[in-house]
Motif scaffolding. Structure first.
Motif, mmCIF file in Angstrom:
data_model
loop_
_atom_site.group_PDB
_atom_site.id
_atom_site.type_symbol
_atom_site.label_atom_id
_atom_site.label_comp_id
_atom_site.label_asym_id
_atom_site.label_seq_id
_atom_site.Cartn_x
_atom_site.Cartn_y
_atom_site.Cartn_z
ATOM 1 N N GLN A 45 0.838 -1.204 0.000
ATOM 2 C CA GLN A 45 0.000 0.000 0.000
ATOM 3 C C GLN A 45 0.875 1.256 0.000
ATOM 4 O O GLN A 45 1.652 1.483 0.923
ATOM 5 C CB GLN A 45 -0.940 0.030 1.212
ATOM 6 N N GLU A 59 4.041 0.141 1.766
ATOM 7 C CA GLU A 59 4.007 -0.693 2.968
ATOM 8 C C GLU A 59 3.647 -2.117 2.583
ATOM 9 O O GLU A 59 2.614 -2.354 1.951
ATOM 10 C CB GLU A 59 2.988 -0.144 3.969
ATOM 11 N N VAL A 62 1.073 -8.467 4.656
ATOM 12 C CA VAL A 62 1.061 -9.901 4.355
ATOM 13 C C VAL A 62 -0.364 -10.464 4.271
ATOM 14 O O VAL A 62 -1.264 -10.001 4.985
ATOM 15 C CB VAL A 62 1.923 -10.669 5.397
ATOM 16 N N ARG A 63 -0.555 -11.416 3.399
ATOM 17 C CA ARG A 63 -1.793 -12.194 3.286
ATOM 18 C C ARG A 63 -1.392 -13.652 3.160
ATOM 19 O O ARG A 63 -0.261 -13.954 2.783
ATOM 20 C CB ARG A 63 -2.587 -11.801 2.024
ATOM 21 N N PRO A 74 -4.303 -10.554 7.511
ATOM 22 C CA PRO A 74 -3.403 -10.688 8.673
ATOM 23 C C PRO A 74 -4.151 -10.779 9.998
ATOM 24 O O PRO A 74 -3.654 -11.397 10.944
ATOM 25 C CB PRO A 74 -2.519 -9.442 8.605
ATOM 26 N N VAL A 94 8.758 -12.024 5.057
ATOM 27 C CA VAL A 94 8.263 -10.717 4.594
ATOM 28 C C VAL A 94 9.445 -9.799 4.255
ATOM 29 O O VAL A 94 9.464 -9.163 3.197
ATOM 30 C CB VAL A 94 7.346 -10.061 5.656
ATOM 31 N N ASN A 117 6.210 -4.171 8.617
ATOM 32 C CA ASN A 117 5.694 -4.180 9.987
ATOM 33 C C ASN A 117 6.447 -5.215 10.817
ATOM 34 O O ASN A 117 6.560 -6.371 10.416
ATOM 35 C CB ASN A 117 4.200 -4.531 9.985
ATOM 36 N N SER A 119 6.677 -6.883 14.666
ATOM 37 C CA SER A 119 6.061 -6.992 15.991
ATOM 38 C C SER A 119 7.115 -6.885 17.092
ATOM 39 O O SER A 119 8.286 -7.180 16.879
ATOM 40 C CB SER A 119 5.378 -8.334 16.198
ATOM 41 N N ASP A 179 3.903 2.980 14.291
ATOM 42 C CA ASP A 179 2.613 2.684 13.675
ATOM 43 C C ASP A 179 1.481 2.911 14.687
ATOM 44 O O ASP A 179 1.711 2.815 15.893
ATOM 45 C CB ASP A 179 2.621 1.202 13.259
ATOM 46 N N ASP A 180 0.286 3.181 14.173
ATOM 47 C CA ASP A 180 -0.908 3.298 15.018
ATOM 48 C C ASP A 180 -0.686 4.262 16.179
ATOM 49 O O ASP A 180 -1.148 4.021 17.298
ATOM 50 C CB ASP A 180 -1.313 1.913 15.580
ATOM 51 N N ARG A 203 -5.536 5.304 12.595
ATOM 52 C CA ARG A 203 -6.736 5.476 11.787
ATOM 53 C C ARG A 203 -7.930 6.004 12.590
ATOM 54 O O ARG A 203 -8.787 6.703 12.053
ATOM 55 C CB ARG A 203 -7.087 4.134 11.147
ATOM 56 N N GLY A 240 -5.236 5.445 6.920
ATOM 57 C CA GLY A 240 -6.675 5.179 6.869
ATOM 58 C C GLY A 240 -7.497 6.338 6.338
ATOM 59 O O GLY A 240 -8.655 6.511 6.722
ATOM 60 N N GLU A 242 -9.884 7.913 3.991
ATOM 61 C CA GLU A 242 -10.853 7.333 3.059
ATOM 62 C C GLU A 242 -11.514 8.349 2.154
ATOM 63 O O GLU A 242 -12.262 7.977 1.254
ATOM 64 C CB GLU A 242 -11.905 6.514 3.839
ATOM 65 N N GLY A 260 -4.128 5.629 2.497
ATOM 66 C CA GLY A 260 -5.528 5.274 2.721
ATOM 67 C C GLY A 260 -6.225 4.929 1.435
ATOM 68 O O GLY A 260 -5.707 5.175 0.340
ATOM 69 N N PHE A 261 -7.411 4.337 1.597
ATOM 70 C CA PHE A 261 -8.174 3.853 0.454
ATOM 71 C C PHE A 261 -8.502 4.967 -0.530
ATOM 72 O O PHE A 261 -8.702 4.714 -1.719
ATOM 73 C CB PHE A 261 -9.468 3.177 0.921
ATOM 74 N N PRO A 266 -4.268 -1.479 -0.690
ATOM 75 C CA PRO A 266 -3.107 -2.364 -0.825
ATOM 76 C C PRO A 266 -3.150 -3.005 -2.221
ATOM 77 O O PRO A 266 -4.207 -3.436 -2.670
ATOM 78 C CB PRO A 266 -3.342 -3.398 0.284
HETATM 79 P P1 C2E Z 1 -1.208 -1.626 9.913
HETATM 80 O O1 C2E Z 1 0.243 -1.844 9.771
HETATM 81 O O2 C2E Z 1 -1.669 -0.476 10.745
HETATM 82 O O3 C2E Z 1 -1.759 -1.527 8.422
HETATM 83 C C1 C2E Z 1 -2.862 -0.766 8.039
HETATM 84 C C2 C2E Z 1 -4.091 -1.609 7.818
HETATM 85 O O4 C2E Z 1 -5.183 -0.759 7.504
HETATM 86 C C3 C2E Z 1 -3.991 -2.578 6.656
HETATM 87 O O5 C2E Z 1 -4.817 -3.706 6.926
HETATM 88 C C4 C2E Z 1 -4.584 -1.776 5.510
HETATM 89 O O6 C2E Z 1 -5.097 -2.565 4.461
HETATM 90 C C5 C2E Z 1 -5.699 -1.057 6.224
HETATM 91 N N1 C2E Z 1 -6.039 0.211 5.575
HETATM 92 C C6 C2E Z 1 -5.249 1.014 4.824
HETATM 93 N N2 C2E Z 1 -5.899 2.104 4.404
HETATM 94 C C7 C2E Z 1 -7.155 2.018 4.901
HETATM 95 C C8 C2E Z 1 -8.326 2.855 4.813
HETATM 96 O O7 C2E Z 1 -8.356 3.909 4.184
HETATM 97 N N3 C2E Z 1 -9.451 2.418 5.466
HETATM 98 C C9 C2E Z 1 -9.469 1.249 6.171
HETATM 99 N N4 C2E Z 1 -10.605 0.909 6.777
HETATM 100 N N5 C2E Z 1 -8.380 0.440 6.287
HETATM 101 C C10 C2E Z 1 -7.239 0.823 5.655
HETATM 102 P P2 C2E Z 1 -4.299 -5.208 6.781
HETATM 103 O O8 C2E Z 1 -3.512 -5.348 5.525
HETATM 104 O O9 C2E Z 1 -5.472 -6.091 6.992
HETATM 105 O O10 C2E Z 1 -3.286 -5.335 7.989
HETATM 106 C C11 C2E Z 1 -3.735 -5.260 9.317
HETATM 107 C C12 C2E Z 1 -2.599 -5.255 10.295
HETATM 108 O O11 C2E Z 1 -1.894 -6.512 10.247
HETATM 109 C C13 C2E Z 1 -1.529 -4.212 10.004
HETATM 110 O O12 C2E Z 1 -1.931 -2.953 10.487
HETATM 111 C C14 C2E Z 1 -0.350 -4.779 10.762
HETATM 112 O O13 C2E Z 1 -0.439 -4.474 12.120
HETATM 113 C C15 C2E Z 1 -0.561 -6.279 10.593
HETATM 114 N N6 C2E Z 1 0.342 -6.779 9.556
HETATM 115 C C16 C2E Z 1 0.180 -6.800 8.206
HETATM 116 N N7 C2E Z 1 1.254 -7.340 7.590
HETATM 117 C C17 C2E Z 1 2.132 -7.654 8.575
HETATM 118 C C18 C2E Z 1 3.454 -8.239 8.598
HETATM 119 O O14 C2E Z 1 4.068 -8.546 7.556
HETATM 120 N N8 C2E Z 1 4.023 -8.425 9.825
HETATM 121 C C19 C2E Z 1 3.394 -8.056 10.986
HETATM 122 N N9 C2E Z 1 4.031 -8.276 12.145
HETATM 123 N N10 C2E Z 1 2.180 -7.509 11.002
HETATM 124 C C20 C2E Z 1 1.553 -7.308 9.814
#
Ligand code: C2E
Ligand code: MG
Ligand code: MG
Ligand code: MG
Length: 295
Positions: A45, A59, A62-63, A74, A94, A117, A119, A179-180, A203, A240, A242, A260-261, A266
């Motif tokens: 993304q 960014e 992972v899926r 994730p 990753v 990302n 942990s 992050d966050d 977000r 985030g 939108e 963001g979307f 992504p």
């Molecule tokens: P994150 O790192 O805070 O990533 C942002 C998440 O918000 C992503 O979800 C992304 O798709 C989503 N997002 C982005 N823009 C928007 C938007 O405009 N609106 C909304 N509603 N959502 C948006 P995703 O891909 O499902 O990932 C969720 C979380 O999983 C990530 O949050 C991160 O904490 C974790 N993650 C993903 N990949 C990895 C990885 O390779 N390793 C680790 N340790 N954690 C990961």
């Protein structure tokens, strides 16, 4: 996890009658093979520069393309992996995949970075430095093109150790993002002591701006976060976003980058390649977006 309402309005978790527990455990059992057999995939993304929309970073998210259960987000498996040692090999996969992919994009003219990302458990693990070094060496990606996203809790878990690891990463040239930001209980004094380059505003704060009953105080919170971050010399990314009106407002407030979307979802590697070649046409080195991708 399933939460149960016990009648008092307090929702409690009872492991023994969680119908999803067995399912989750078997997912965990499938994970080592998934890592070995390349069932994991990365989406990317973009983070765009607020001033002109140029893609400055991608960014890696992972899926898991599970052979029986289909494509898993994730949310379905990261937390699970974090509770076991499996998060380390997953993160290694990753890192290796994202650095290799980004080295190839850079060979085609992309000047930006890739964000991974990481942990808490992995950041603080003794194998982490070697993991980063070998991913960089094998891909040929310069350390300055790698960004690591960690959460506040990762840092709070063991501040001294986190500071040492982050300092080491920084000395290589790796950029560090929190992050966050704002979602947890960050001790601002800690933040000041840490080698960090970027804050990603959580977000939830952006959603508050976009909600139909947004309050003036919602913007005041974002404005103060920006002020604080800039005082500390950090770049700020809003995550985030939108709608583009919010993106414009964030730019007016001084936000450096937006994700963001409203800009990009992504993207699969091939879709990301298409976006990058649009933004950075081969041979069109005069495009201002190509000449200054550092923010
Ligand atoms: P994150 O790192 O805070 O990533 C942002 C998440 O918000 C992503 O979800 C992304 O798709 C989503 N997002 C982005 N823009 C928007 C938007 O405009 N609106 C909304 N509603 N959502 C948006 P995703 O891909 O499902 O990932 C969720 C979380 O999983 C990530 O949050 C991160 O904490 C974790 N993650 C993903 N990949 C990895 C990885 O390779 N390793 C680790 N340790 N954690 C990961
Ligand atoms: Mg992230
Ligand atoms: Mg985030
Ligand atoms: Mg988030």
């Amino acid at each position: 996890y399933q939460a149960k309402d016990d009648g008092s309005g307090v929702r409690t978790y009872a492991a023994e009658d969680d119908p999803h527990d067995a399912r989750r455990l078997s997912l965990l059992a499938d994970l080592p093979a998934a890592i070995r057999e390349d069932q994991l995939v990365l989406d990317y993304q973009p983070k765009v520069r607020a001033s002109d929309g140029a893609v400055v970073s991608l960014e890696a998210l992972v899926r898991w393309q599970h052979p029986e259960r289909g494509l898993l987000s994730p949310a379905a498996f990261i937390e699970l992996a974090e509770r076991t040692a499996l998060i380390a090999p997953l993160t290694e996969w990753v890192l290796r995949t994202a650095t290799r992919q980004t080295a190839s994009w850079r060979a085609d003219g992309f000047l930006g970075t890739v964000s991974v990302n990481v942990s808490a458990r992995v950041l603080l693990d003794s194998t982490f430095p070697a993991m980063v070094e070998s991913a960089l060496a094998d891909s040929g990606l310069p350390a300055t093109a790698l960004e690591v996203e960690i959460t506040e809790t990762a840092v709070a878990a063991d501040l001294d150790r986190a500071r040492r690891v982050l300092g080491w990463l920084r000395s290589l040239g790796v950029r560090i993002a929190i992050d966050d930001f704002g979602a947890g209980y960050t001790c601002l004094a800690h933040l000041r002591l840490l080698p960090v380059d970027q804050l990603k505003i959580d977000r939830s704060f952006i959603q508050a701006l976009e909600s139909i009953d947004t309050q003036p105080s919602d913007e005041a919170v974002v404005r103060s976060l920006l002020l604080l971050a800039h005082e500390l010399g950090l770049d700020v990314v809003a995550e985030g976003v939108e709608d583009t009106a919010t993106g414009s407002r964030l730019f007016e407030l001084g936000c450096d980058q937006i994700q963001g979307f409203a800009y990009y979802r992504p993207l699969s590697p091939s879709a990301a390649t298409a976006v990058l070649s649009e933004a950075h046409p081969r041979g069109a080195g005069q495009d201002p977006r190509v000449t200054s991708a550092s923010c």
